[in-house]
Design an enzyme around this catalytic site. Structure first.
Site, PDB file in Angstrom:
ATOM      1  N   PHE A 123       9.421 -17.914 -22.214  1.00 21.62           N
ATOM      2  CA  PHE A 123       8.621 -17.179 -21.178  1.00 21.62           C
ATOM      3  C   PHE A 123       9.257 -17.680 -19.893  1.00 21.62           C
ATOM      4  CE2 PHE A 123       5.699 -15.140 -18.671  1.00 21.62           C
ATOM      5  CZ  PHE A 123       5.468 -14.089 -19.234  1.00 21.62           C
ATOM      6  N   GLU A 156      15.743  -2.741 -14.795  1.00 19.61           N
ATOM      7  CA  GLU A 156      14.776  -3.561 -15.513  1.00 19.61           C
ATOM      8  C   GLU A 156      14.844  -5.177 -15.319  1.00 19.61           C
ATOM      9  OE1 GLU A 156      11.738  -3.978 -16.261  1.00 19.61           O
ATOM     10  OE2 GLU A 156      11.477  -3.393 -18.587  1.00 19.61           O
ATOM     11  N   ASP A 157      13.813  -5.804 -15.404  1.00 18.13           N
ATOM     12  CA  ASP A 157      13.997  -7.193 -15.295  1.00 18.13           C
ATOM     13  C   ASP A 157      14.275  -8.024 -16.207  1.00 18.13           C
ATOM     14  OD1 ASP A 157      11.565  -6.741 -16.604  1.00 18.13           O
ATOM     15  OD2 ASP A 157       9.926  -7.974 -15.231  1.00 18.13           O
ATOM     16  N   ARG A 190       5.965 -14.342  -8.989  1.00 14.90           N
ATOM     17  CA  ARG A 190       6.981 -13.346  -8.665  1.00 14.90           C
ATOM     18  C   ARG A 190       7.926 -13.896  -7.741  1.00 14.90           C
ATOM     19  NH1 ARG A 190       5.855  -8.775 -12.082  1.00 14.90           N
ATOM     20  NH2 ARG A 190       3.723  -8.186 -12.363  1.00 14.90           N
ATOM     21  N   ASP A 238      13.200  -7.728 -23.945  1.00 14.44           N
ATOM     22  CA  ASP A 238      12.645  -8.644 -24.913  1.00 14.44           C
ATOM     23  C   ASP A 238      12.797  -7.942 -26.261  1.00 14.44           C
ATOM     24  OD1 ASP A 238      11.385 -10.617 -26.337  1.00 14.44           O
ATOM     25  OD2 ASP A 238       9.268 -10.393 -25.604  1.00 14.44           O
TER      26      ASP A 238
HETATM   27  P1  IMP Z   1       9.855  -5.271 -24.100  1.00 18.06           P
HETATM   28  O1  IMP Z   1       9.367  -3.876 -24.059  1.00 18.06           O
HETATM   29  O2  IMP Z   1       9.407  -6.006 -25.411  1.00 18.06           O
HETATM   30  O3  IMP Z   1      11.625  -5.317 -24.092  1.00 18.06           O
HETATM   31  O4  IMP Z   1       9.306  -6.020 -22.927  1.00 18.06           O
HETATM   32  C1  IMP Z   1       9.832  -6.056 -21.693  1.00 18.06           C
HETATM   33  C2  IMP Z   1       8.748  -6.338 -20.753  1.00 18.06           C
HETATM   34  O5  IMP Z   1       7.865  -7.569 -21.343  1.00 18.06           O
HETATM   35  C3  IMP Z   1       9.525  -6.781 -19.502  1.00 18.06           C
HETATM   36  O6  IMP Z   1       9.410  -5.418 -18.509  1.00 18.06           O
HETATM   37  C4  IMP Z   1       8.472  -7.755 -18.852  1.00 18.06           C
HETATM   38  O7  IMP Z   1       7.446  -7.306 -18.190  1.00 18.06           O
HETATM   39  C5  IMP Z   1       7.955  -8.413 -19.975  1.00 18.06           C
HETATM   40  N1  IMP Z   1       8.204  -9.739 -20.503  1.00 18.06           N
HETATM   41  C6  IMP Z   1       9.190 -10.152 -21.574  1.00 18.06           C
HETATM   42  N2  IMP Z   1       9.560 -11.168 -21.617  1.00 18.06           N
HETATM   43  C7  IMP Z   1       9.015 -11.695 -20.358  1.00 18.06           C
HETATM   44  C8  IMP Z   1       9.004 -13.035 -19.662  1.00 18.06           C
HETATM   45  O8  IMP Z   1       9.800 -14.176 -20.349  1.00 18.06           O
HETATM   46  N3  IMP Z   1       8.603 -13.413 -18.641  1.00 18.06           N
HETATM   47  C9  IMP Z   1       7.787 -12.383 -17.900  1.00 18.06           C
HETATM   48  N4  IMP Z   1       7.974 -11.139 -18.429  1.00 18.06           N
HETATM   49  C10 IMP Z   1       8.508 -10.702 -19.655  1.00 18.06           C
HETATM   50 MG    MG Z   2       8.525  -5.219 -16.762  1.00 17.57          MG
END
Ligand code: IMP
Ligand code: MG
Length: 176
Positions: A151, A98-99, A164, A102
């Site tokens: 962000f 995963e990237d 990207r 959050d």
């Molecule tokens: P989570 O489900 O809240 O953990 O969100 C994860 C997803 O939110 C990641 O796979 C990203 O696609 C997106 N995301 C969360 N923070 C960022 C950020 O700072 N930049 C870009 N995408 C983000």
């Molecule tokens: Mg993502």
């Protein structure tokens, strides 16, 4: 509209060194075995392409696209699979790539799904982690960097579909 130049948070060289180290750790942990790398599109595509080349093991690569609905500040959001894996993970050593983590909702959902599908083992590799909001049910086995709750874009991560392609991870200071 004037183009925004994201400020460098993590440079290209630092990313490369960290990804190399994560690849080595995976290689050691799974010595003599095959791993199935599950790349979470689109954000993880660059990280994943560098990571698989740093793993010195037989690698099966598969892709999944997910989207999350609901308020990200709440843990009750829903994760929807837009594109599913092409092969079964039953009996496989799955490494989810995963990237960024959050809230943790996305990865928690995918980890649970891989377990339900009968994976032999499920590990998580994430380039970034924002611990402030995180509700991770499991730890991140292979983590690139912990960052503040800002962000970020670049190296696969986007803002409204853009940035990207940047080779570094940057912060958008203006506009959002
Ligand atoms: P989570 O489900 O809240 O953990 O969100 C994860 C997803 O939110 C990641 O796979 C990203 O696609 C997106 N995301 C969360 N923070 C960022 C950020 O700072 N930049 C870009 N995408 C983000
Ligand atoms: Mg993502």
């Amino acid at each position: 509209m004037q183009a925004l130049n994201p400020e460098v948070l993590i440079g290209e060289n630092d990313i490369a060194l960290r990804v190399e180290a994560l690849g080595k750790a995976i290689t050691q942990d799974f010595a003599g075995e095959e791993v199935t790398v599950v790349c979470i599109l689109k954000g993880a595509f660059i990280f994943c392409s560098d990571l698989v080349r740093a793993i010195d093991l037989p690698v099966i690569l598969d892709f999944m696209t997910v989207s999350s609905y609901g308020n990200s500040a709440q843990s009750s959001g829903q994760v929807k699979i837009e594109l599913d894996l092409s092969d079964s993970v039953k009996g496989k050593n799955v490494i989810i790539v995963e990237d960024i983590v959050d809230t943790g909702l996305t990865v928690n959902t995918i980890i649970k799904l891989m377990r339900e599908r009968g994976a032999k083992s499920v590990k998580l590799a994430s380039l970034l982690h924002k611990p402030q909001k995180s509700q991770m049910a499991d730890k991140i086995d292979y983590l690139g960097f912990e960052i503040e709750d800002k962000f970020v874009v670049g190296y696969g991560l986007d803002y409204a579909g853009k940035y990207r392609e940047l080779s570094y991870i940057g912060v958008l200071n203006a506009g959002i």
